[in-house]
Design an enzyme around this catalytic site. Structure first.
Site, PDB file in Angstrom:
ATOM      1  N   PRO A 293      20.649  12.670   8.636  1.00  0.00           N
ATOM      2  CA  PRO A 293      20.561  11.285   9.645  1.00  0.00           C
ATOM      3  C   PRO A 293      21.162   9.736   8.743  1.00  0.00           C
ATOM      4  O   PRO A 293      21.186   8.986   9.639  1.00  0.00           O
ATOM      5  CB  PRO A 293      19.213  11.135  10.208  1.00  0.00           C
ATOM      6  CG  PRO A 293      18.339  11.957   9.202  1.00  0.00           C
ATOM      7  CD  PRO A 293      19.152  13.205   8.270  1.00  0.00           C
ATOM      8  N   TYR A 385      30.702   3.171   8.212  1.00  0.00           N
ATOM      9  CA  TYR A 385      29.255   2.882   8.861  1.00  0.00           C
ATOM     10  C   TYR A 385      29.390   2.396  10.341  1.00  0.00           C
ATOM     11  O   TYR A 385      29.009   3.072  11.520  1.00  0.00           O
ATOM     12  CB  TYR A 385      28.212   1.940   8.384  1.00  0.00           C
ATOM     13  CG  TYR A 385      26.948   1.830   8.597  1.00  0.00           C
ATOM     14  CD1 TYR A 385      25.931   2.572   8.302  1.00  0.00           C
ATOM     15  CD2 TYR A 385      26.667   1.096  10.030  1.00  0.00           C
ATOM     16  CE1 TYR A 385      24.539   2.432   8.598  1.00  0.00           C
ATOM     17  CE2 TYR A 385      25.262   1.139  10.062  1.00  0.00           C
ATOM     18  CZ  TYR A 385      24.430   1.749   9.539  1.00  0.00           C
ATOM     19  OH  TYR A 385      23.007   1.718  10.122  1.00  0.00           O
TER      20      TYR A 385
HETATM   21  C1  DHB Z   1      18.032   5.078  12.834  1.00  0.00           C
HETATM   22  C2  DHB Z   1      18.455   6.405  12.430  1.00  0.00           C
HETATM   23  C3  DHB Z   1      19.304   6.617  11.380  1.00  0.00           C
HETATM   24  O1  DHB Z   1      19.495   7.818  10.565  1.00  0.00           O
HETATM   25  C4  DHB Z   1      19.929   5.577  10.740  1.00  0.00           C
HETATM   26  O2  DHB Z   1      20.762   5.479   9.808  1.00  0.00           O
HETATM   27  C5  DHB Z   1      19.730   4.353  11.184  1.00  0.00           C
HETATM   28  C6  DHB Z   1      18.603   4.090  12.243  1.00  0.00           C
HETATM   29  C7  DHB Z   1      17.147   4.875  13.982  1.00  0.00           C
HETATM   30  O3  DHB Z   1      16.629   5.845  14.257  1.00  0.00           O
HETATM   31  O4  DHB Z   1      16.854   3.607  14.132  1.00  0.00           O
END
Ligand code: DHB
Length: 394
Positions: A293, A385
């Site tokens: 993530p 990003y």
């Molecule tokens: C969130 C999740 C992420 O993996 C990330 O890099 C930034 C924000 C989120 O859930 O807010």
């Protein structure tokens, strides 16, 4: 025996990839049926990530009734925090683009409402077990509805947007697993809390104790994560232990605390299926690949897959031209592997592995410093990003 349903494109999965694909296909005059195993309520309430690339936002904003600009918030940067200091990465200044914080389930509410308003055949509670005749010009899917009654859909093309446990993937790769794969020795402990934001922008923090991410959801609800053991039990920590961990991991920032209203452990891995298409069956989104993530690429990558696929299906089904569909998987893979690299890189740069030596830790700080102290380094991060251009989608 039931009479099979007929459509041009059978889409398995009503997540961002499946719903957006049905929207794009409808714009090209192509009919589809979208089915999902889950209920509408489950889809609309499951908490997922919240960061959308500029290109994803631009596309969502065109959908009638979209609230992305009214409920979402534009973020012009992030903070990388390490060694006791925060370093801002200024997206517009570096690459002329931003990202938006708009929780995925809010985007899904918009998409479901818009597709239903447009007359989309969208069915919940349908489990697809198998794909039929993937190599023919008339593939299909079979499964059962919520009452256990059989369901069959015949189509010109089948798309599996059915998530990381995809059944459609089996027809494409020959197995449930069939792919390039990496596991990580950590997971994220995530919380939702009722509090004012602790910062205006996201903070990605590397600390000797491990990684933490301070994200937001609204003026009154915040999302925060910290690195944990993949086997961690989300209910084993008290609220004060959670706050202590977060505070230790984001030194130099005052966190605004409040009641914790949800907690979960997100296990993560990197995966890319060996094949993305077989004959007239393709897989997209999490069915085709998953990323860790860090950097929030998951939904954005799904969107990029379906933009390319919608164009290829337009050529195939409206003009009988197979060239785009034949090149689709190679084209999609280029972006997928760039995003795989970026997600792995952000993860490895920010997290602490259990067996890390002092060398590993100091090398990691050297890496972070070489990113934030160089315009080229900051620009690389900002480009990835905020999302590489979708027009070239490569
Ligand atoms: C969130 C999740 C992420 O993996 C990330 O890099 C930034 C924000 C989120 O859930 O807010």
């Amino acid at each position: 025996m039931t009479t099979p349903l007929r459509t041009q494109v059978a889409i398995v999965g009503a997540g961002p990839a499946g719903l957006l694909l049905s929207h794009l296909l409808a714009g090209a005059g192509i009919d589809s049926i979208v089915v999902d195993q889950r209920s509408r309520e489950e889809i609309e309430t499951t908490i997922r990530a919240g960061i959308l690339e500029q290109g994803t936002v631009d596309l969502l904003a065109e959908i009638p009734g979209s609230r992305v600009h009214s409920v979402g918030t534009r973020h012009d940067g992030i903070e990388l925090r390490f060694d006791g200091h925060g370093h801002r990465i200024d997206f517009p200044g570096l690459v002329g683009r931003s990202v938006w914080l708009y929780p995925q389930h809010e985007a899904l509410k918009d998409l479901i409402a818009a597709r239903l308003a447009a007359g989309q055949d969208l069915r919940f509670g349908i489990t697809i077990d198998e794909v039929l005749d993937a190599d023919s010009s008339r593939p299909g899917v079979v499964g059962v509805d919520a009452t256990g009654a059989p369901v069959e859909i015949e189509a010109d093309f089948v798309v599996g947007a059915d998530g990381s446990r995809s059944n459609v993937r089996v027809a494409v790769t020959g197995s449930h697993t069939g792919g390039y794969f990496r596991e990580y020795p950590f997971a994220w402990f995530g919380i939702l809390c009722e509090a004012a934001p602790s910062a205006d922008e996201l903070i990605y923090s590397n600390s000797p104790d491990g990684f933490a991410l301070i994200s937001q959801r609204s003026k009154t609800v915040q999302r925060m994560y910290f690195q944990c053991d993949p086997e961690a039990d989300p209910d084993a920590l008290s609220d004060s232990e959670i706050w202590d961990t977060l505070k230790r991991r984001v030194p130099g920032t005052t966190l605004t605390e409040g009641p914790i209203i949800k907690r979960d452990v997100l296990r993560f891995r990197s995966f890319v299926a060996h094949e993305l298409r077989r004959g007239r069956v393709a897989i997209v989104g999490d069915a085709a690949h998953t990323v860790p993530p860090t950097g929030a690429k998951g939904m954005n990558l799904a969107v990029a897959d379906v933009i390319l696929l919608a164009r290829a299906l337009d050529s195939l089904l409206n003009h009988g031209d197979e060239s785009l569909i034949d090149g689709w998987a190679d084209r999609a893979r280029q972006r997928i592997w760039k995003a795989q690299h970026f997600s792995w890189w952000m993860t490895s740069m920010l997290h602490t592995v259990p067996e890390a030596t002092e060398f590993d830790r100091l090398r990691q700080l050297g890496e972070l410093r070489s990113v934030v102290e160089s315009e080229a380094g900051r620009t690389y991060l900002a480009e990835a990003y905020t999302g590489w251009p979708l027009a070239s989608a490569g």
